[in-house]
Enzyme design. Structure first.
Site, PDB file in Angstrom:
ATOM      1  N   ILE A   1      23.483  74.536 -81.861  1.00 13.12           N
ATOM      2  CA  ILE A   1      24.771  73.729 -81.670  1.00 13.12           C
ATOM      3  C   ILE A   1      25.604  74.033 -82.863  1.00 13.12           C
ATOM      4  CG2 ILE A   1      25.850  71.694 -81.536  1.00 13.12           C
ATOM      5  CD1 ILE A   1      23.655  70.566 -79.786  1.00 13.12           C
TER       6      ILE A   1
ATOM      7  N   ASP B   1      27.135  65.696 -81.632  1.00 15.33           N
ATOM      8  CA  ASP B   1      26.148  65.072 -82.440  1.00 15.33           C
ATOM      9  C   ASP B   1      25.279  64.130 -81.406  1.00 15.33           C
ATOM     10  OD1 ASP B   1      24.647  63.502 -84.178  1.00 15.33           O
ATOM     11  OD2 ASP B   1      26.385  62.327 -84.545  1.00 15.33           O
TER      12      ASP B   1
ATOM     13  N   ASN C   1      23.155  57.958 -82.704  1.00 15.97           N
ATOM     14  CA  ASN C   1      22.671  56.735 -82.628  1.00 15.97           C
ATOM     15  C   ASN C   1      23.865  55.821 -82.435  1.00 15.97           C
ATOM     16  OD1 ASN C   1      22.079  53.832 -83.666  1.00 15.97           O
ATOM     17  ND2 ASN C   1      19.700  54.817 -83.589  1.00 15.97           N
TER      18      ASN C   1
ATOM     19  N   GLN D   1      17.949  65.564 -84.395  1.00 16.63           N
ATOM     20  CA  GLN D   1      19.187  66.302 -84.359  1.00 16.63           C
ATOM     21  C   GLN D   1      20.450  65.623 -85.280  1.00 16.63           C
ATOM     22  OE1 GLN D   1      22.240  65.690 -82.881  1.00 16.63           O
ATOM     23  NE2 GLN D   1      22.915  67.807 -82.261  1.00 16.63           N
ATOM     24  N   GLU D   2      20.475  64.451 -84.999  1.00 15.06           N
ATOM     25  CA  GLU D   2      21.903  63.918 -85.778  1.00 15.06           C
ATOM     26  C   GLU D   2      21.459  63.806 -87.380  1.00 15.06           C
ATOM     27  OE1 GLU D   2      24.883  60.223 -85.424  1.00 15.06           O
ATOM     28  OE2 GLU D   2      22.975  59.701 -85.020  1.00 15.06           O
ATOM     29  N   GLU D   3      20.353  63.498 -87.812  1.00 12.66           N
ATOM     30  CA  GLU D   3      20.036  63.211 -89.232  1.00 12.66           C
ATOM     31  C   GLU D   3      20.169  64.729 -89.845  1.00 12.66           C
ATOM     32  OE1 GLU D   3      18.257  59.870 -87.101  1.00 12.66           O
ATOM     33  OE2 GLU D   3      18.319  61.813 -86.734  1.00 12.66           O
TER      34      GLU D   3
ATOM     35  N   ASN E   1      20.226  68.974 -75.424  1.00 12.65           N
ATOM     36  CA  ASN E   1      19.188  67.760 -74.633  1.00 12.65           C
ATOM     37  C   ASN E   1      19.859  66.754 -75.325  1.00 12.65           C
ATOM     38  OD1 ASN E   1      17.884  70.040 -73.447  1.00 12.65           O
ATOM     39  ND2 ASN E   1      16.647  70.133 -74.941  1.00 12.65           N
TER      40      ASN E   1
ATOM     41  N   GLY F   1      20.107  62.809 -75.797  1.00 11.46           N
ATOM     42  CA  GLY F   1      19.639  61.599 -75.261  1.00 11.46           C
ATOM     43  C   GLY F   1      18.126  61.909 -74.883  1.00 11.46           C
TER      44      GLY F   1
ATOM     45  N   GLY G   1      14.106  63.558 -75.421  1.00  7.54           N
ATOM     46  CA  GLY G   1      13.045  63.525 -76.547  1.00  7.54           C
ATOM     47  C   GLY G   1      12.737  62.104 -76.537  1.00  7.54           C
ATOM     48  N   ALA G   2      12.798  61.343 -77.731  1.00  8.76           N
ATOM     49  CA  ALA G   2      12.336  59.998 -77.937  1.00  8.76           C
ATOM     50  C   ALA G   2      13.215  59.036 -77.359  1.00  8.76           C
ATOM     51  CB  ALA G   2      12.448  59.926 -79.685  1.00  8.76           C
TER      52      ALA G   2
END
Length: 504
Positions: free
Chosen positions: A273, A283, A286, A300-302, A421, A423, A425-426
């Site tokens: 991205i 992004d 959270n 991803q965000e971190e 993707n 939201g 994954g975890a």
């Protein structure tokens, strides 16, 4: 090569088996999600943005604290090189009797070309201390405060690169102690400090996060030395958007009667991205912007926040997002290259951002933070129901309608959304459902979609079949919405269900 027939004729028993395996996987993911949420809550004073607290209009900077004389004394000693070394640095980090570990720093020094112990303590650390002390000159006109972007405050903050670096330096020395909000604690904010970057010595991904941060400071230091005034004087913008509540009162009209034909959709198995130049880049946030970046988070965000570290200052003044909000960061360029993901995240080398500049001389980097709903083993089915679908549609749409500026497109209209993707994954989201919901939201916002599947070639192929099929049928947002909200889909069978519904 998959075909339409293969997608629509998979036996029900296979779907049930896939669903069972997926649920087992979700149960495992739930463990990791719980750990991640606990980490986030440990650095936040409230578990949810729905908490009602009094919030202040502006955020006071550390030079207004009663402890500033002591803090500035430590910083001055380091800046002037009157004192140096790890013991002096550790004393500068410890305020009000707290104990701070710098054990990870010891492992990092010497691992990157310029981050030797001599250079860090002799050159870089004194410079960072000097940047922190510049708070008294850089923020004088604002009375040493920053606008607080709390829930519902749809405004923009512009900070110069020098001001951003000053705030980063203050966080590096653990000086931010007073969170916005009531006297009894602020809801929806994290404490903006990098002490978590300096500890956790048993995680190699944490070493790379710290290297990214130190490289950022070194890059700004070199720019000052080389008098790169254009680079140093650009502004980084942070803006918060909230959808008017009137627009969500009747989803059946807003979405169900939307006659926009689905926009072009490009599915990409390769690429990232952040490499989608000229796009509005998503992004996977959270609700507390930055997520677990200040702790051990490294997804991803971190990762995005440490390779584009100027994003980090948003943690200071952005309250956690509610269901109708998004946050846009403009001009925060990338400083580091990396490989891997999660525990395998690894800094590789400095990065020179190739994005063109806009009319304000800043890089055309537009990062929009939208937080997906977390699902677990017990709540997973909710994402296929009307309320779950509506929530994600409105959240994505709120992010995609931000106005962005490009040199050849002043309004930012039709600039593609670069996503993936979101939201999943975890967070337990279904990739097929999230594909369609983001596509619908982007269509409503009149933006084409570039979807990066994170090296999942099979899923990219499935996306191509489904998206080309729906485009050939000239399906509108409203028609697709009305099919999805029937609530008859489950994990892994959304594409098949949708294709069967329109295959007539």
């Amino acid at each position: 090569m998959l075909c339409v027939k293969e997608l629509t004729s998979v036996p029900a028993s296979v779907h049930r088996c896939r669903g069972l395996l997926r649920r087992v996987g979700l149960l495992i993911d739930l463990v990791f999600l719980t750990i991640k949420q606990e980490m986030a809550s440990s650095c936040c004073s409230a578990p949810s943005s729905s908490a009602v607290v009094d919030v202040v209009d502006t955020i006071s900077l550390p030079n207004t604290y009663s402890t500033w004389p002591e803090i500035s004394g430590h910083l001055s000693a380091l800046s002037s090189k009157a004192e140096s070394g790890p013991e002096t640095f550790q004393r500068a980090l410890e305020h009000d009797g707290e104990t701070v570990s710098i054990s990870l720093l010891d492992k990092v020094l010497g691992k990157a070309q310029y981050i030797t112990e001599d250079h860090f303590y002799g050159t870089l650390l004194p410079w960072i201390a000097d940047k922190a002390l510049e708070v008294e000159s850089l923020f004088k006109e604002s009375d040493y405060s920053i606008l607080n972007l709390y829930n519902g405050r749809c405004q923009e903050i512009q900070l110069s690169r020098q001001q951003v670096c000053c705030l980063m330096a203050l966080a590096f020395f653990n000086t931010f102690k007073e969170l916005p909000g009531s006297a009894h604690g602020a809801g929806g904010y994290q404490q903006f400090t990098f002490t978590g970057f300096l500890s956790f010595p048993f995680y190699t991904s944490q070493e790379s996060k710290l290297i990214c941060l130190l490289h950022y400071f070194e890059r700004i230091r070199q720019a000052e030395t080389n008098k790169e005034d254009t680079f140093l004087n650009v502004n980084i913008a942070f803006s918060r958007k909230q959808l008017p509540k009137a627009s969500i009162e009747d989803p059946n009209t807003f979405w169900g009667q939307c006659d926009h034909p689905l926009v072009p959709f490009e599915s990409l198995a390769e690429g990232l991205i952040e490499g989608a130049n000229g796009c509005l880049q998503v992004d996977f946030a959270n609700e507390y912007i930055g997520g677990g970046v200040l702790g051990m988070g490294n997804v991803q965000e971190e990762i995005r926040f440490v390779i584009n570290p100027e994003c980090l200052v948003s943690i200071l003044f952005c309250q956690s997002m509610d269901h109708l909000e998004s946050i846009l960061i403009t001009g925060a360029e990338q400083f580091s290259s990396y490989t891997g993901y999660g525990g395998r995240f690894q800094f590789t080398e400095p990065y020179n951002d190739p994005n063109p500049t806009d009319k304000f001389k800043r890089k055309q980097v537009n990062i929009v933070a939208i937080d997906a709903t977390p699902f677990d083993f017990f709540t997973s089915a909710a994402q296929f129901q009307r309320n779950g679908i509506n929530r994600e549609l409105y959240k994505a749409y709120c992010g995609f309608i931000h106005k962005i500026s490009m040199d050849d497109n002043e309004s930012g209209e039709n600039v593609p959304v670069a996503t993936g993707n979101w939201g999943c994954g975890a967070f337990g989201g279904d990739k097929e459902m999230k594909t369609l919901l983001q596509w619908m939201a982007a269509t409503k916002a009149r933006r084409p979609v570039r979807y990066f599947t994170h090296n999942d070639e099979r899923f990219a192929e499935r996306q191509k079949i489904v998206t080309q099929f729906l485009l050939s049928k000239k399906v509108t947002v409203g028609r697709l919405y009305n099919v999805l909200v029937r609530g008859k889909t489950t994990i892994g069978d959304v594409f098949s269900y949708v294709m069967e519904a329109f295959d007539n």
